[in-house]
Design an enzyme around this catalytic site. Structure first.
Site: not given
Length: 614
Positions: A251, A271
Protein backbone atom coordinates in the site's frame (compact mmCIF):
# COMPACT_ATOMS: atom_id res chain seq x y z
CA UNK A 1 -21.42 -26.59 27.84
CA UNK A 2 -22.99 -24.02 25.53
CA UNK A 3 -23.38 -24.20 21.80
CA UNK A 4 -23.76 -27.27 19.63
CA UNK A 5 -25.65 -30.07 21.39
CA UNK A 6 -23.39 -32.66 19.74
CA UNK A 7 -20.38 -31.45 21.72
CA UNK A 8 -18.70 -33.95 23.97
CA UNK A 9 -15.36 -34.80 25.53
CA UNK A 10 -13.56 -37.90 24.27
CA UNK A 11 -11.02 -39.92 26.19
CA UNK A 12 -7.73 -38.06 26.50
CA UNK A 13 -9.45 -34.73 27.18
CA UNK A 14 -9.74 -33.49 23.60
CA UNK A 15 -12.89 -31.43 23.20
CA UNK A 16 -15.06 -32.44 20.25
CA UNK A 17 -17.90 -30.84 18.33
CA UNK A 18 -19.86 -31.63 15.18
CA UNK A 19 -21.27 -29.25 12.55
CA UNK A 20 -22.22 -29.22 8.88
CA UNK A 21 -20.04 -26.22 8.00
CA UNK A 22 -17.06 -24.75 9.86
CA UNK A 23 -15.79 -21.30 8.89
CA UNK A 24 -12.19 -20.55 9.91
CA UNK A 25 -11.91 -16.78 10.32
CA UNK A 26 -14.32 -14.09 11.50
CA UNK A 27 -13.53 -11.18 9.21
CA UNK A 28 -15.95 -9.93 6.58
CA UNK A 29 -15.56 -13.02 4.38
CA UNK A 30 -15.92 -15.50 7.23
CA UNK A 31 -18.93 -13.80 8.78
CA UNK A 32 -20.72 -13.44 5.44
CA UNK A 33 -20.00 -17.08 4.57
CA UNK A 34 -21.26 -18.30 7.95
CA UNK A 35 -24.47 -16.25 7.62
CA UNK A 36 -25.11 -17.69 4.15
CA UNK A 37 -24.44 -21.27 5.28
CA UNK A 38 -26.72 -20.90 8.30
CA UNK A 39 -29.51 -19.34 6.25
CA UNK A 40 -29.20 -22.26 3.81
CA UNK A 41 -29.99 -24.64 6.66
CA UNK A 42 -26.52 -25.82 7.69
CA UNK A 43 -25.45 -26.19 11.32
CA UNK A 44 -22.62 -23.66 11.23
CA UNK A 45 -19.74 -22.61 13.46
CA UNK A 46 -17.11 -19.88 13.23
CA UNK A 47 -13.58 -20.39 14.58
CA UNK A 48 -11.53 -17.23 15.04
CA UNK A 49 -7.95 -16.74 16.19
CA UNK A 50 -8.75 -13.47 17.96
CA UNK A 51 -11.85 -12.07 19.63
CA UNK A 52 -15.03 -11.64 17.60
CA UNK A 53 -15.03 -8.11 16.18
CA UNK A 54 -11.24 -7.77 16.13
CA UNK A 55 -10.77 -9.04 12.56
CA UNK A 56 -8.36 -7.23 10.27
CA UNK A 57 -11.31 -6.20 8.06
CA UNK A 58 -11.69 -3.19 10.37
CA UNK A 59 -8.50 -1.80 8.80
CA UNK A 60 -10.23 -1.50 5.40
CA UNK A 61 -11.27 2.07 6.02
CA UNK A 62 -12.06 3.68 2.68
CA UNK A 63 -15.18 1.94 1.44
CA UNK A 64 -16.88 -0.90 -0.43
CA UNK A 65 -16.53 -0.78 -4.22
CA UNK A 66 -19.89 -1.31 -5.94
CA UNK A 67 -21.39 0.25 -9.07
CA UNK A 68 -24.50 1.63 -7.36
CA UNK A 69 -24.50 4.68 -9.62
CA UNK A 70 -25.48 7.03 -6.79
CA UNK A 71 -22.87 9.66 -7.67
CA UNK A 72 -22.47 8.83 -11.35
CA UNK A 73 -25.51 7.29 -13.10
CA UNK A 74 -23.14 6.28 -15.94
CA UNK A 75 -21.45 3.77 -13.64
CA UNK A 76 -22.44 0.13 -14.07
CA UNK A 77 -21.07 -3.37 -13.55
CA UNK A 78 -19.39 -3.40 -16.97
CA UNK A 79 -17.27 -0.34 -16.12
CA UNK A 80 -16.41 -1.80 -12.70
CA UNK A 81 -15.46 -5.12 -14.35
CA UNK A 82 -13.22 -3.30 -16.82
CA UNK A 83 -11.55 -1.27 -14.08
CA UNK A 84 -10.90 -4.40 -12.01
CA UNK A 85 -9.38 -6.34 -14.92
CA UNK A 86 -7.21 -3.39 -15.97
CA UNK A 87 -6.11 -2.85 -12.37
CA UNK A 88 -5.09 -6.52 -12.13
CA UNK A 89 -3.19 -6.19 -15.46
CA UNK A 90 -5.54 -8.77 -17.02
CA UNK A 91 -4.29 -11.67 -14.88
CA UNK A 92 -7.56 -11.79 -12.94
CA UNK A 93 -9.88 -14.76 -13.25
CA UNK A 94 -12.38 -13.04 -15.55
CA UNK A 95 -15.36 -14.95 -14.15
CA UNK A 96 -14.60 -13.89 -10.59
CA UNK A 97 -14.19 -10.26 -11.68
CA UNK A 98 -17.50 -10.46 -13.56
CA UNK A 99 -19.45 -11.98 -10.66
CA UNK A 100 -17.91 -9.47 -8.27
CA UNK A 101 -18.89 -6.46 -10.36
CA UNK A 102 -22.40 -7.77 -11.03
CA UNK A 103 -23.28 -8.77 -7.47
CA UNK A 104 -21.51 -6.12 -5.36
CA UNK A 105 -24.38 -3.58 -5.47
CA UNK A 106 -26.88 -6.11 -4.13
CA UNK A 107 -24.51 -7.14 -1.35
CA UNK A 108 -24.07 -3.49 -0.28
CA UNK A 109 -27.84 -2.93 -0.25
CA UNK A 110 -28.19 -6.12 1.80
CA UNK A 111 -25.67 -4.79 4.32
CA UNK A 112 -27.72 -1.62 4.64
CA UNK A 113 -30.87 -3.72 5.18
CA UNK A 114 -29.08 -5.38 8.09
CA UNK A 115 -28.36 -2.04 9.74
CA UNK A 116 -25.14 -0.61 8.26
CA UNK A 117 -25.16 3.19 8.60
CA UNK A 118 -23.58 4.53 5.41
CA UNK A 119 -22.81 8.17 4.72
CA UNK A 120 -25.45 9.74 2.47
CA UNK A 121 -25.58 11.92 -0.64
CA UNK A 122 -27.58 15.14 -0.74
CA UNK A 123 -30.50 13.07 -2.08
CA UNK A 124 -30.32 10.58 0.80
CA UNK A 125 -28.69 7.77 -1.19
CA UNK A 126 -25.60 5.84 -0.07
CA UNK A 127 -22.64 8.13 -0.61
CA UNK A 128 -19.77 7.00 -2.85
CA UNK A 129 -16.19 8.30 -2.91
CA UNK A 130 -13.30 8.22 -5.35
CA UNK A 131 -10.50 5.69 -5.09
CA UNK A 132 -7.45 4.84 -7.18
CA UNK A 133 -8.07 2.92 -10.40
CA UNK A 134 -11.87 3.35 -10.38
CA UNK A 135 -13.31 5.30 -13.31
CA UNK A 136 -16.13 6.71 -11.18
CA UNK A 137 -16.68 7.47 -7.50
CA UNK A 138 -18.11 4.10 -6.40
CA UNK A 139 -16.95 3.34 -2.84
CA UNK A 140 -19.86 3.17 -0.39
CA UNK A 141 -18.41 4.42 2.87
CA UNK A 142 -18.88 5.28 6.53
CA UNK A 143 -16.41 8.13 7.02
CA UNK A 144 -13.03 6.39 7.06
CA UNK A 145 -14.31 3.56 9.27
CA UNK A 146 -16.13 1.44 6.70
CA UNK A 147 -14.53 -1.88 7.63
CA UNK A 148 -15.45 -1.38 11.27
CA UNK A 149 -19.08 -0.71 10.36
CA UNK A 150 -19.13 -3.75 8.11
CA UNK A 151 -17.80 -6.03 10.84
CA UNK A 152 -20.24 -4.56 13.36
CA UNK A 153 -23.17 -5.21 11.06
CA UNK A 154 -22.18 -8.75 10.06
CA UNK A 155 -21.23 -9.69 13.61
CA UNK A 156 -24.57 -8.46 14.91
CA UNK A 157 -26.36 -10.47 12.22
CA UNK A 158 -24.37 -13.65 13.00
CA UNK A 159 -25.07 -13.39 16.72
CA UNK A 160 -28.73 -12.56 16.11
CA UNK A 161 -29.36 -15.72 14.07
CA UNK A 162 -27.50 -17.92 16.53
CA UNK A 163 -24.25 -18.99 14.86
CA UNK A 164 -21.81 -20.63 17.32
CA UNK A 165 -18.44 -18.88 17.65
CA UNK A 166 -15.17 -20.38 18.95
CA UNK A 167 -13.17 -17.29 19.90
CA UNK A 168 -9.41 -17.23 20.56
CA UNK A 169 -9.12 -20.66 19.00
CA UNK A 170 -6.42 -21.51 16.44
CA UNK A 171 -6.82 -24.20 13.77
CA UNK A 172 -3.56 -26.08 13.17
CA UNK A 173 -4.71 -28.94 10.92
CA UNK A 174 -7.35 -29.68 8.31
CA UNK A 175 -8.61 -33.22 8.89
CA UNK A 176 -9.35 -35.51 5.94
CA UNK A 177 -10.87 -38.97 5.53
CA UNK A 178 -11.65 -41.34 2.64
CA UNK A 179 -15.07 -40.86 1.06
CA UNK A 180 -17.33 -43.70 -0.11
CA UNK A 181 -15.70 -43.26 -3.54
CA UNK A 182 -12.22 -43.60 -2.06
CA UNK A 183 -10.99 -39.98 -2.45
CA UNK A 184 -9.69 -38.05 0.52
CA UNK A 185 -12.20 -35.37 1.50
CA UNK A 186 -12.41 -32.82 4.30
CA UNK A 187 -13.75 -34.22 7.58
CA UNK A 188 -13.11 -31.34 10.00
CA UNK A 189 -10.48 -29.23 11.75
CA UNK A 190 -8.10 -29.67 14.68
CA UNK A 191 -6.93 -26.78 16.84
CA UNK A 192 -6.43 -25.44 20.34
CA UNK A 193 -7.78 -22.80 22.71
CA UNK A 194 -5.18 -20.03 22.94
CA UNK A 195 -5.89 -19.31 26.61
CA UNK A 196 -5.67 -22.84 28.02
CA UNK A 197 -3.78 -24.75 25.35
CA UNK A 198 -6.45 -27.46 25.36
CA UNK A 199 -7.08 -29.18 22.06
CA UNK A 200 -10.37 -29.18 20.17
CA UNK A 201 -11.62 -31.20 17.20
CA UNK A 202 -14.56 -30.01 15.13
CA UNK A 203 -16.02 -32.57 12.74
CA UNK A 204 -17.56 -31.10 9.58
CA UNK A 205 -17.74 -32.25 5.95
CA UNK A 206 -17.36 -28.65 4.71
CA UNK A 207 -14.69 -26.18 5.84
CA UNK A 208 -14.48 -22.58 4.59
CA UNK A 209 -11.10 -20.89 5.02
CA UNK A 210 -11.38 -17.11 5.55
CA UNK A 211 -8.09 -16.53 7.38
CA UNK A 212 -6.83 -13.39 5.65
CA UNK A 213 -3.30 -12.64 4.50
CA UNK A 214 0.42 -13.15 5.02
CA UNK A 215 1.69 -9.71 6.03
CA UNK A 216 3.41 -10.72 9.27
CA UNK A 217 6.10 -12.42 7.17
CA UNK A 218 7.29 -8.86 6.37
CA UNK A 219 8.93 -6.43 8.79
CA UNK A 220 6.94 -3.37 7.68
CA UNK A 221 3.25 -4.20 7.30
CA UNK A 222 -0.19 -2.78 7.93
CA UNK A 223 -1.39 -6.27 8.90
CA UNK A 224 -2.30 -7.34 12.42
CA UNK A 225 -0.71 -10.23 14.33
CA UNK A 226 -3.19 -12.83 13.05
CA UNK A 227 -1.97 -12.55 9.43
CA UNK A 228 0.52 -15.43 9.38
CA UNK A 229 -0.69 -17.22 6.25
CA UNK A 230 -2.57 -19.90 8.17
CA UNK A 231 -5.24 -20.58 5.52
CA UNK A 232 -2.72 -20.64 2.68
CA UNK A 233 -0.53 -23.17 4.51
CA UNK A 234 -3.44 -25.31 5.76
CA UNK A 235 -4.75 -25.60 2.21
CA UNK A 236 -1.34 -26.49 0.78
CA UNK A 237 -0.81 -29.24 3.34
CA UNK A 238 -4.30 -30.57 2.62
CA UNK A 239 -3.49 -30.91 -1.10
CA UNK A 240 -4.93 -27.68 -2.54
CA UNK A 241 -3.02 -25.29 -4.80
CA UNK A 242 -2.17 -21.58 -4.53
CA UNK A 243 -2.19 -19.10 -7.41
CA UNK A 244 -0.62 -15.65 -8.02
CA UNK A 245 1.56 -15.81 -4.89
CA UNK A 246 4.25 -13.52 -6.35
CA UNK A 247 1.83 -10.59 -6.31
CA UNK A 248 2.06 -8.79 -2.96
CA UNK A 249 0.51 -5.34 -2.68
CA UNK A 250 2.52 -2.67 -0.93
CA UNK A 251 0.00 0.00 0.00
CA UNK A 252 1.46 3.39 -0.92
CA UNK A 253 0.61 5.03 2.36
CA UNK A 254 1.57 3.61 5.73
CA UNK A 255 2.89 5.56 8.70
CA UNK A 256 6.68 5.82 8.94
CA UNK A 257 7.02 7.61 12.29
CA UNK A 258 7.24 6.92 15.18
CA UNK A 259 8.90 3.48 14.85
CA UNK A 260 6.32 1.85 17.12
CA UNK A 261 3.61 2.34 14.48
CA UNK A 262 5.68 2.02 11.31
CA UNK A 263 3.56 0.43 8.59
CA UNK A 264 0.19 1.29 10.14
CA UNK A 265 -2.29 1.97 7.34
CA UNK A 266 -3.11 5.49 6.15
CA UNK A 267 -6.32 5.11 4.17
CA UNK A 268 -6.51 5.88 0.46
CA UNK A 269 -9.49 8.06 1.39
CA UNK A 270 -7.03 10.87 2.16
CA UNK A 271 -6.09 10.99 -1.53
CA UNK A 272 -9.66 10.32 -2.62
CA UNK A 273 -10.73 13.43 -0.70
CA UNK A 274 -8.04 15.67 -2.20
CA UNK A 275 -4.73 14.82 -0.53
CA UNK A 276 -1.58 15.07 -2.67
CA UNK A 277 1.89 13.51 -2.48
CA UNK A 278 4.95 15.76 -2.19
CA UNK A 279 8.68 15.07 -1.87
CA UNK A 280 11.15 16.88 0.38
CA UNK A 281 11.44 19.66 -2.20
CA UNK A 282 7.70 20.30 -1.99
CA UNK A 283 7.16 19.00 -5.52
CA UNK A 284 3.94 17.14 -6.35
CA UNK A 285 5.90 14.35 -8.03
CA UNK A 286 3.21 11.92 -9.22
CA UNK A 287 2.94 13.78 -12.54
CA UNK A 288 6.36 12.30 -13.40
CA UNK A 289 5.16 8.72 -13.00
CA UNK A 290 1.98 8.39 -15.10
CA UNK A 291 2.20 5.12 -17.10
CA UNK A 292 1.39 5.24 -20.82
CA UNK A 293 -1.77 3.16 -20.55
CA UNK A 294 -3.29 5.66 -18.06
CA UNK A 295 -2.22 8.91 -19.74
CA UNK A 296 -5.51 9.37 -21.57
CA UNK A 297 -7.40 9.31 -18.26
CA UNK A 298 -4.91 11.09 -15.96
CA UNK A 299 -4.27 14.81 -15.58
CA UNK A 300 -0.74 15.87 -16.48
CA UNK A 301 -0.77 19.35 -14.90
CA UNK A 302 -1.61 20.50 -11.40
CA UNK A 303 -4.26 22.89 -12.69
CA UNK A 304 -6.06 20.15 -14.59
CA UNK A 305 -5.86 17.75 -11.65
CA UNK A 306 -7.22 20.34 -9.24
CA UNK A 307 -10.13 21.19 -11.53
CA UNK A 308 -11.14 17.53 -11.48
CA UNK A 309 -12.38 17.79 -7.89
CA UNK A 310 -14.75 20.57 -8.94
CA UNK A 311 -15.80 19.33 -12.39
CA UNK A 312 -15.16 15.60 -12.62
CA UNK A 313 -17.06 15.14 -15.89
CA UNK A 314 -14.70 17.26 -17.96
CA UNK A 315 -11.28 16.74 -16.41
CA UNK A 316 -8.91 13.85 -16.04
CA UNK A 317 -8.17 12.23 -12.69
CA UNK A 318 -5.27 13.33 -10.42
CA UNK A 319 -2.23 11.03 -10.65
CA UNK A 320 -2.46 10.38 -6.89
CA UNK A 321 -5.48 8.22 -7.78
CA UNK A 322 -3.60 5.84 -10.04
CA UNK A 323 -3.72 2.15 -8.97
CA UNK A 324 -1.82 1.35 -5.80
CA UNK A 325 1.08 -0.47 -7.46
CA UNK A 326 1.88 2.57 -9.61
CA UNK A 327 1.74 4.99 -6.66
CA UNK A 328 3.83 2.72 -4.39
CA UNK A 329 6.58 2.39 -7.00
CA UNK A 330 6.64 6.16 -7.54
CA UNK A 331 7.00 6.82 -3.81
CA UNK A 332 9.75 4.21 -3.56
CA UNK A 333 11.61 5.87 -6.45
CA UNK A 334 11.47 9.32 -4.81
CA UNK A 335 12.79 7.94 -1.52
CA UNK A 336 15.63 6.08 -3.26
CA UNK A 337 16.51 9.27 -5.18
CA UNK A 338 17.10 11.08 -1.88
CA UNK A 339 13.97 13.20 -1.99
CA UNK A 340 12.29 11.59 0.98
CA UNK A 341 11.04 12.96 4.28
CA UNK A 342 13.19 13.12 7.45
CA UNK A 343 12.05 9.68 8.59
CA UNK A 344 12.43 7.85 5.29
CA UNK A 345 9.05 8.42 3.67
CA UNK A 346 7.41 11.20 1.67
CA UNK A 347 4.68 13.72 2.51
CA UNK A 348 0.93 13.28 2.13
CA UNK A 349 -0.66 16.71 2.29
CA UNK A 350 -4.35 17.39 2.72
CA UNK A 351 -3.99 20.30 5.16
CA UNK A 352 -3.23 22.84 2.41
CA UNK A 353 -6.13 21.64 0.27
CA UNK A 354 -9.11 21.13 2.59
CA UNK A 355 -10.34 23.07 5.60
CA UNK A 356 -10.10 21.60 9.10
CA UNK A 357 -13.83 20.95 9.45
CA UNK A 358 -13.90 18.94 6.21
CA UNK A 359 -10.91 16.83 7.28
CA UNK A 360 -12.28 16.07 10.74
CA UNK A 361 -15.67 15.14 9.28
CA UNK A 362 -14.48 13.00 6.36
CA UNK A 363 -11.36 11.51 7.96
CA UNK A 364 -12.02 11.24 11.70
CA UNK A 365 -9.96 8.08 12.20
CA UNK A 366 -6.94 9.50 10.38
CA UNK A 367 -7.15 12.74 12.36
CA UNK A 368 -7.23 10.78 15.62
CA UNK A 369 -4.55 8.29 14.52
CA UNK A 370 -1.93 10.92 13.68
CA UNK A 371 -2.80 13.16 16.62
CA UNK A 372 -2.53 10.39 19.19
CA UNK A 373 0.29 8.28 17.72
CA UNK A 374 2.54 10.81 15.97
CA UNK A 375 1.55 14.15 17.53
CA UNK A 376 0.72 15.44 14.05
CA UNK A 377 -2.35 17.56 13.35
CA UNK A 378 -3.28 16.59 9.78
CA UNK A 379 -5.53 19.67 9.49
CA UNK A 380 -2.44 21.87 9.83
CA UNK A 381 0.58 19.87 8.59
CA UNK A 382 1.40 17.04 6.16
CA UNK A 383 1.74 13.38 7.14
CA UNK A 384 4.90 11.33 6.64
CA UNK A 385 4.04 8.11 4.84
CA UNK A 386 5.68 5.29 2.87
CA UNK A 387 4.82 1.91 1.30
CA UNK A 388 3.80 -0.91 3.62
CA UNK A 389 3.05 -4.59 2.96
CA UNK A 390 -0.73 -4.61 2.89
CA UNK A 391 -2.38 -7.37 0.86
CA UNK A 392 -1.56 -10.55 -1.04
CA UNK A 393 -3.37 -11.00 -4.35
CA UNK A 394 -2.34 -14.66 -4.36
CA UNK A 395 -4.18 -17.36 -2.49
CA UNK A 396 -5.98 -20.68 -2.64
CA UNK A 397 -7.11 -21.57 -6.16
CA UNK A 398 -10.90 -21.92 -6.18
CA UNK A 399 -13.80 -22.41 -8.55
CA UNK A 400 -15.11 -18.89 -9.33
CA UNK A 401 -18.79 -19.76 -8.85
CA UNK A 402 -18.63 -21.87 -5.66
CA UNK A 403 -15.20 -21.03 -4.11
CA UNK A 404 -14.43 -24.75 -3.68
CA UNK A 405 -10.76 -25.72 -3.91
CA UNK A 406 -9.32 -28.82 -5.55
CA UNK A 407 -9.90 -30.65 -2.25
CA UNK A 408 -13.50 -31.80 -1.91
CA UNK A 409 -15.22 -30.05 0.99
CA UNK A 410 -12.63 -27.27 1.28
CA UNK A 411 -13.64 -23.70 0.32
CA UNK A 412 -11.74 -20.40 0.51
CA UNK A 413 -12.85 -16.76 0.48
CA UNK A 414 -11.39 -13.31 1.03
CA UNK A 415 -7.70 -12.56 1.07
CA UNK A 416 -6.67 -16.20 1.51
CA UNK A 417 -8.28 -17.07 -1.84
CA UNK A 418 -6.68 -16.20 -5.18
CA UNK A 419 -7.62 -15.25 -8.72
CA UNK A 420 -10.07 -12.40 -8.26
CA UNK A 421 -7.57 -9.52 -8.21
CA UNK A 422 -4.93 -10.75 -10.65
CA UNK A 423 -1.62 -8.95 -10.14
CA UNK A 424 -2.98 -5.90 -8.28
CA UNK A 425 -6.11 -5.15 -6.25
CA UNK A 426 -7.99 -1.89 -6.59
CA UNK A 427 -8.82 -0.16 -3.33
CA UNK A 428 -12.34 -0.91 -2.13
CA UNK A 429 -12.60 -4.16 -4.09
CA UNK A 430 -11.54 -6.14 -1.04
CA UNK A 431 -14.68 -5.43 0.99
CA UNK A 432 -17.07 -6.17 -1.87
CA UNK A 433 -15.00 -9.29 -2.63
CA UNK A 434 -15.65 -10.51 0.95
CA UNK A 435 -19.39 -9.98 0.63
CA UNK A 436 -19.89 -11.44 -2.85
CA UNK A 437 -17.79 -14.58 -2.50
CA UNK A 438 -18.48 -15.06 1.20
CA UNK A 439 -22.15 -15.51 0.37
CA UNK A 440 -21.39 -17.81 -2.56
CA UNK A 441 -19.03 -20.01 -0.52
CA UNK A 442 -21.48 -20.32 2.37
CA UNK A 443 -24.32 -21.38 0.12
CA UNK A 444 -22.14 -23.84 -1.83
CA UNK A 445 -20.70 -25.42 1.34
CA UNK A 446 -24.16 -25.83 2.86
CA UNK A 447 -25.46 -27.44 -0.33
CA UNK A 448 -22.53 -29.86 -0.43
CA UNK A 449 -22.94 -30.87 3.22
CA UNK A 450 -26.69 -31.41 2.92
CA UNK A 451 -26.26 -33.57 -0.16
CA UNK A 452 -24.00 -36.13 1.49
CA UNK A 453 -25.48 -39.54 2.12
CA UNK A 454 -22.75 -40.26 4.65
CA UNK A 455 -20.43 -37.87 6.49
CA UNK A 456 -16.67 -38.56 6.42
CA UNK A 457 -15.49 -39.70 9.85
CA UNK A 458 -12.60 -38.15 11.77
CA UNK A 459 -10.11 -40.86 12.72
CA UNK A 460 -8.40 -41.00 16.08
CA UNK A 461 -5.13 -41.42 14.22
CA UNK A 462 -5.58 -38.02 12.53
CA UNK A 463 -6.46 -36.34 15.84
CA UNK A 464 -3.43 -37.83 17.61
CA UNK A 465 -1.18 -36.76 14.74
CA UNK A 466 -2.45 -33.18 15.10
CA UNK A 467 -1.85 -33.30 18.83
CA UNK A 468 1.68 -34.66 18.44
CA UNK A 469 2.58 -32.03 15.84
CA UNK A 470 1.28 -29.16 17.99
CA UNK A 471 3.20 -30.34 21.06
CA UNK A 472 6.51 -30.95 19.23
CA UNK A 473 8.12 -27.61 20.29
CA UNK A 474 7.79 -28.64 23.95
CA UNK A 475 9.90 -31.74 23.30
CA UNK A 476 12.97 -29.72 22.26
CA UNK A 477 15.56 -28.57 24.77
CA UNK A 478 17.81 -25.67 23.89
CA UNK A 479 16.30 -25.14 20.46
CA UNK A 480 16.08 -21.89 18.52
CA UNK A 481 13.85 -19.14 19.87
CA UNK A 482 10.79 -18.65 17.60
CA UNK A 483 10.96 -14.86 18.02
CA UNK A 484 14.51 -14.82 16.63
CA UNK A 485 13.46 -16.86 13.60
CA UNK A 486 10.46 -14.62 12.99
CA UNK A 487 12.57 -11.46 13.10
CA UNK A 488 15.10 -12.92 10.66
CA UNK A 489 12.32 -14.04 8.30
CA UNK A 490 10.65 -10.62 8.38
CA UNK A 491 13.94 -8.85 7.67
CA UNK A 492 14.79 -11.20 4.80
CA UNK A 493 11.36 -10.81 3.19
CA UNK A 494 11.47 -7.03 3.63
CA UNK A 495 14.96 -6.68 2.15
CA UNK A 496 14.92 -9.36 -0.56
CA UNK A 497 11.26 -9.96 -1.57
CA UNK A 498 9.99 -6.41 -1.17
CA UNK A 499 8.63 -3.79 -3.50
CA UNK A 500 11.56 -4.04 -6.00
CA UNK A 501 13.03 -7.50 -6.69
CA UNK A 502 16.02 -9.03 -8.49
CA UNK A 503 16.97 -12.64 -9.28
CA UNK A 504 20.04 -12.60 -7.04
CA UNK A 505 18.11 -11.25 -4.04
CA UNK A 506 15.25 -13.72 -4.55
CA UNK A 507 17.71 -16.62 -4.68
CA UNK A 508 19.30 -15.32 -1.51
CA UNK A 509 15.86 -15.13 0.10
CA UNK A 510 15.11 -18.76 -0.79
CA UNK A 511 18.44 -19.85 0.67
CA UNK A 512 17.70 -17.99 3.91
CA UNK A 513 14.16 -19.41 4.08
CA UNK A 514 15.57 -22.96 3.75
CA UNK A 515 18.00 -22.26 6.59
CA UNK A 516 15.20 -20.87 8.74
CA UNK A 517 13.02 -23.90 7.99
CA UNK A 518 15.79 -26.18 9.24
CA UNK A 519 16.16 -24.11 12.39
CA UNK A 520 12.38 -24.00 12.86
CA UNK A 521 12.27 -27.81 12.85
CA UNK A 522 14.31 -27.61 16.05
CA UNK A 523 12.49 -24.71 17.74
CA UNK A 524 11.96 -25.10 21.43
CA UNK A 525 9.51 -23.41 23.78
CA UNK A 526 9.46 -23.30 27.54
CA UNK A 527 6.70 -23.33 30.08
CA UNK A 528 3.22 -24.79 29.80
CA UNK A 529 0.47 -24.65 27.21
CA UNK A 530 -1.51 -22.04 29.16
CA UNK A 531 -0.93 -18.39 28.17
CA UNK A 532 2.15 -19.25 26.07
CA UNK A 533 2.64 -16.82 23.16
CA UNK A 534 6.03 -18.38 22.33
CA UNK A 535 4.26 -21.65 21.57
CA UNK A 536 1.63 -19.88 19.47
CA UNK A 537 4.36 -18.22 17.39
CA UNK A 538 6.24 -21.49 16.98
CA UNK A 539 3.15 -23.02 15.38
CA UNK A 540 2.47 -19.95 13.24
CA UNK A 541 6.05 -19.89 11.95
CA UNK A 542 5.67 -23.16 10.04
CA UNK A 543 2.87 -21.48 8.07
CA UNK A 544 4.82 -18.26 7.57
CA UNK A 545 7.90 -20.05 6.26
CA UNK A 546 5.94 -22.22 3.83
CA UNK A 547 4.01 -19.27 2.40
CA UNK A 548 7.14 -17.08 2.24
CA UNK A 549 8.83 -19.79 0.17
CA UNK A 550 5.84 -19.83 -2.19
CA UNK A 551 6.03 -16.04 -2.65
CA UNK A 552 9.79 -15.95 -3.25
CA UNK A 553 9.82 -18.97 -5.58
CA UNK A 554 6.98 -17.57 -7.71
CA UNK A 555 8.62 -14.12 -7.77
CA UNK A 556 11.87 -15.66 -9.01
CA UNK A 557 10.08 -17.60 -11.76
CA UNK A 558 8.05 -14.65 -13.14
CA UNK A 559 10.60 -12.78 -15.24
CA UNK A 560 8.64 -9.57 -15.84
CA UNK A 561 7.20 -6.63 -13.91
CA UNK A 562 3.42 -6.58 -13.50
CA UNK A 563 1.13 -5.18 -10.81
CA UNK A 564 2.39 -5.95 -7.33
CA UNK A 565 5.47 -7.78 -8.68
CA UNK A 566 8.35 -5.56 -9.85
CA UNK A 567 11.63 -7.05 -11.11
CA UNK A 568 14.49 -4.59 -11.50
CA UNK A 569 16.16 -7.06 -13.90
CA UNK A 570 12.95 -7.45 -15.97
CA UNK A 571 11.42 -3.96 -15.70
CA UNK A 572 8.57 -4.26 -18.23
CA UNK A 573 5.52 -6.49 -18.65
CA UNK A 574 5.94 -9.48 -20.96
CA UNK A 575 3.21 -10.63 -23.39
CA UNK A 576 4.29 -14.21 -22.78
CA UNK A 577 3.89 -13.94 -19.01
CA UNK A 578 0.68 -12.00 -19.47
CA UNK A 579 -1.03 -15.15 -20.70
CA UNK A 580 -0.31 -17.46 -17.77
CA UNK A 581 -0.40 -17.82 -14.02
CA UNK A 582 1.93 -19.62 -11.65
CA UNK A 583 0.40 -22.33 -9.47
CA UNK A 584 2.08 -23.53 -6.27
CA UNK A 585 1.63 -26.97 -4.74
CA UNK A 586 3.25 -28.82 -1.86
CA UNK A 587 6.25 -30.83 -3.03
CA UNK A 588 6.76 -34.55 -2.46
CA UNK A 589 8.69 -33.94 0.76
CA UNK A 590 5.73 -32.10 2.28
CA UNK A 591 8.10 -29.40 3.52
CA UNK A 592 8.43 -27.17 0.45
CA UNK A 593 6.63 -26.11 -2.72
CA UNK A 594 6.76 -26.78 -6.46
CA UNK A 595 5.66 -24.44 -9.27
CA UNK A 596 3.77 -25.13 -12.48
CA UNK A 597 2.65 -22.72 -15.20
CA UNK A 598 -1.04 -22.56 -16.04
CA UNK A 599 -2.71 -20.72 -18.95
CA UNK A 600 -5.21 -18.00 -18.14
CA UNK A 601 -8.89 -18.94 -18.51
CA UNK A 602 -10.20 -17.75 -21.89
CA UNK A 603 -12.43 -14.69 -21.63
CA UNK A 604 -15.62 -14.93 -23.74
CA UNK A 605 -16.04 -12.51 -26.67
CA UNK A 606 -18.92 -10.62 -25.04
CA UNK A 607 -16.53 -9.52 -22.27
CA UNK A 608 -13.45 -9.02 -24.43
CA UNK A 609 -15.24 -6.20 -26.24
CA UNK A 610 -14.88 -3.93 -23.19
CA UNK A 611 -11.10 -3.94 -23.66
CA UNK A 612 -10.97 -3.91 -27.44
CA UNK A 613 -12.94 -0.64 -27.44
CA UNK A 614 -10.76 1.05 -24.80
Amino acid sequence: MTGNEMAYYAEGGIERHQYDVVVVGAGGAGLRAAIAAHEAGAETAIVCKSLLGKAHTVMAEGGIAAALGNRWPEDNWEVHFRDTMRGGKMLNNWRMAQLHAQEAPERVQELEDWGALFDRTEDGLISQRDFGGHRYARLAHVGDRTGLEMIRTLQQRAVQIGIDVFMECTVTELLKAPSAQGEDVVSGVFGYWRETGRFVTIEAPAVILATGGIGKSFKVTSNSWEYTGDGHALALRAGASLINMEFVQFHPTGMVWPPSVKGLLVTESVRGDGGVLRNSEGKRFMFDYIPDYFKAETADTEEEADRWYEDKKNNRRPPELLPRDEVARAINSEIKAGRGSPHGGIFLDIASRRDAEFIRKRLPSMYHQFKELADVDITAEPMEIGPTCHYVMGGIEVDPDTEVSSVTGLYAVGECSGGMHGSNRLGGNSLSDLLVFGRRAGEAAAAYASGLAERPAVSEEAVRAGEWSALAPFQVEGGDNPYTIQQELQQAMNDLVGIIRTASELKDALTRIEELKERAAGMGVEGHRQYNPGWHLALDLHNMLLVSEAIAKAALAREESRGGHTRDDFPTPSPEWGSKNLVVRLDDSGAGVDLVEQPLPEMPPELKKYFEES
